[in-house]
Design a protein around this motif. Structure first.
Motif, mmCIF file in Angstrom:
data_model
loop_
_atom_site.group_PDB
_atom_site.id
_atom_site.type_symbol
_atom_site.label_atom_id
_atom_site.label_comp_id
_atom_site.label_asym_id
_atom_site.label_seq_id
_atom_site.Cartn_x
_atom_site.Cartn_y
_atom_site.Cartn_z
ATOM 1 N N ASN A 224 25.094 4.340 90.367
ATOM 2 C CA ASN A 224 25.290 5.019 91.589
ATOM 3 C C ASN A 224 26.396 5.015 92.559
ATOM 4 O O ASN A 224 26.817 5.835 93.109
ATOM 5 C CB ASN A 224 23.850 4.628 92.369
ATOM 6 N N LYS A 225 26.890 3.877 92.359
ATOM 7 C CA LYS A 225 28.114 3.546 93.136
ATOM 8 C C LYS A 225 29.388 4.518 92.672
ATOM 9 O O LYS A 225 30.137 5.322 93.586
ATOM 10 C CB LYS A 225 28.517 2.156 93.004
ATOM 11 N N THR A 226 29.527 4.292 91.240
ATOM 12 C CA THR A 226 30.620 5.336 90.815
ATOM 13 C C THR A 226 30.541 6.495 91.271
ATOM 14 O O THR A 226 31.552 7.229 91.535
ATOM 15 C CB THR A 226 30.856 4.873 89.416
ATOM 16 N N ILE A 227 29.285 7.246 91.156
ATOM 17 C CA ILE A 227 28.948 8.463 91.478
ATOM 18 C C ILE A 227 29.211 8.749 93.043
ATOM 19 O O ILE A 227 29.901 9.618 93.409
ATOM 20 C CB ILE A 227 27.503 9.123 91.344
ATOM 21 N N THR A 228 28.737 7.774 93.757
ATOM 22 C CA THR A 228 29.149 7.823 95.378
ATOM 23 C C THR A 228 30.555 8.025 95.539
ATOM 24 O O THR A 228 30.988 8.681 96.452
ATOM 25 C CB THR A 228 28.458 6.784 96.291
ATOM 26 N N TYR A 229 31.343 7.179 94.846
ATOM 27 C CA TYR A 229 32.866 7.083 95.003
ATOM 28 C C TYR A 229 33.498 8.338 94.623
ATOM 29 O O TYR A 229 34.450 9.047 95.351
ATOM 30 C CB TYR A 229 33.434 5.954 94.335
ATOM 31 N N ILE A 230 33.088 8.900 93.513
ATOM 32 C CA ILE A 230 33.623 10.048 93.056
ATOM 33 C C ILE A 230 33.487 11.335 93.711
ATOM 34 O O ILE A 230 34.048 12.116 94.286
ATOM 35 C CB ILE A 230 33.290 10.350 91.462
ATOM 36 N N ASN A 231 32.202 11.560 94.325
ATOM 37 C CA ASN A 231 31.731 12.586 95.410
ATOM 38 C C ASN A 231 32.397 12.409 96.508
ATOM 39 O O ASN A 231 32.852 13.585 97.028
ATOM 40 C CB ASN A 231 30.153 12.427 95.573
ATOM 41 N N ASP A 232 32.449 11.191 96.977
ATOM 42 C CA ASP A 232 33.286 11.139 98.439
ATOM 43 C C ASP A 232 34.795 11.508 98.255
ATOM 44 O O ASP A 232 35.291 12.321 99.085
ATOM 45 C CB ASP A 232 33.294 9.473 98.764
ATOM 46 N N PHE A 233 35.489 11.158 97.010
ATOM 47 C CA PHE A 233 36.824 11.594 96.747
ATOM 48 C C PHE A 233 37.010 13.165 96.685
ATOM 49 O O PHE A 233 37.795 13.862 97.256
ATOM 50 C CB PHE A 233 37.322 10.782 95.363
ATOM 51 N N VAL A 234 35.906 13.790 96.007
ATOM 52 C CA VAL A 234 35.987 15.037 95.880
ATOM 53 C C VAL A 234 35.948 15.818 97.198
ATOM 54 O O VAL A 234 36.490 16.676 97.505
ATOM 55 C CB VAL A 234 34.742 15.410 94.843
ATOM 56 N N ILE A 235 34.620 15.574 97.984
ATOM 57 C CA ILE A 235 34.538 15.910 99.203
ATOM 58 C C ILE A 235 35.807 16.104 100.246
ATOM 59 O O ILE A 235 36.262 17.018 100.722
ATOM 60 C CB ILE A 235 33.334 15.281 99.833
ATOM 61 N N LYS A 236 36.587 14.724 100.082
ATOM 62 C CA LYS A 236 37.606 14.710 101.053
ATOM 63 C C LYS A 236 38.779 15.320 100.499
ATOM 64 O O LYS A 236 39.743 15.902 101.338
ATOM 65 C CB LYS A 236 37.910 13.193 101.131
#
Length: 199
Positions: A16-28
């Motif tokens: 879950n943490k890796t997914i949230t980090y990746i999603n945050d990076f993509v959104i930014k």
């Protein structure tokens, strides 16, 4: 002292943490790229509008200058200051070159003055006026092609018009005769109306 760490024994990051980090990076990243692209488009549109405005101003200025007679014969005085003999020789050679360039430009202007531009040609003048009034070019292009004219010449109305054929010359002569007859008829009708009012 550094402790020896065995990374194979360390627990990995949770899914879950890796997914949230990746999603945050993509959104930014997407937000940054969208903002950058909108700024670029806005600046390009501003530059395009300013270029178009300058183009219209230059066309108006050129038309005003072309309407003034005798500008080609005017020589602009120059102030040349030289401190040494070398500078005087270089300035004289530059002046000679500029005078030669001016003479060549005058010859070119005299040659081009005899050439009829597209906007002044009787075949294309009405189409150029329609374009200036905002008529869509698609409709004008179709009508010009139906009459056997080249619609691509409207993109640059300042260029010289193509030579006329014998048939086109006859058509233009007929058009001039019709215009003269219409003018004469209108003058006669005005004279008749003036005479009726005077009676």
């Amino acid at each position: 002292m550094e402790e020896d760490v065995n990374y194979e024994e360390l627990p990995g990051l949770s899914y879950n943490k890796t997914i949230t980090y990746i999603n945050d990076f993509v959104i930014k990243s997407v937000h940054f790229l969208n903002k950058f692209s909108t700024n670029c488009e806005r600046k390009l549109s501003e530059i395009d509008s300013s270029i178009k405005r300058l183009d219209t101003i230059m066309n108006i200025f050129e038309d005003k200058l072309s309407s003034i007679e005798g500008l080609d014969d005017i020589d602009v005085p120059r102030e040349t200051t030289s401190t040494t003999t070398t500078t005087t020789t270089t300035t004289t050679t530059e002046e000679n070159k500029e005078e030669e360039n001016k003479e060549e430009e005058k010859e070119e202007i005299q040659e081009t003055s005899n050439v009829v531009k597209v906007k002044d040609d009787l075949r294309y003048r009405k189409w150029c006026q329609l374009v200036m009034r905002g008529v869509p070019k698609v409709a004008i292009r179709m009508k010009m092609e139906a009459e056997g004219l080249d619609p691509d010449l409207l993109d640059d109305p300042e260029q010289p018009a193509p030579p006329m054929t014998d048939e086109e010359l006859k058509k233009i002569e007929l058009m001039k005769q019709q215009e003269e007859e219409e003018v004469d008829e209108s003058e006669e009708s005005e004279e008749m109306s003036d005479g009726e009012f005077s009676d």
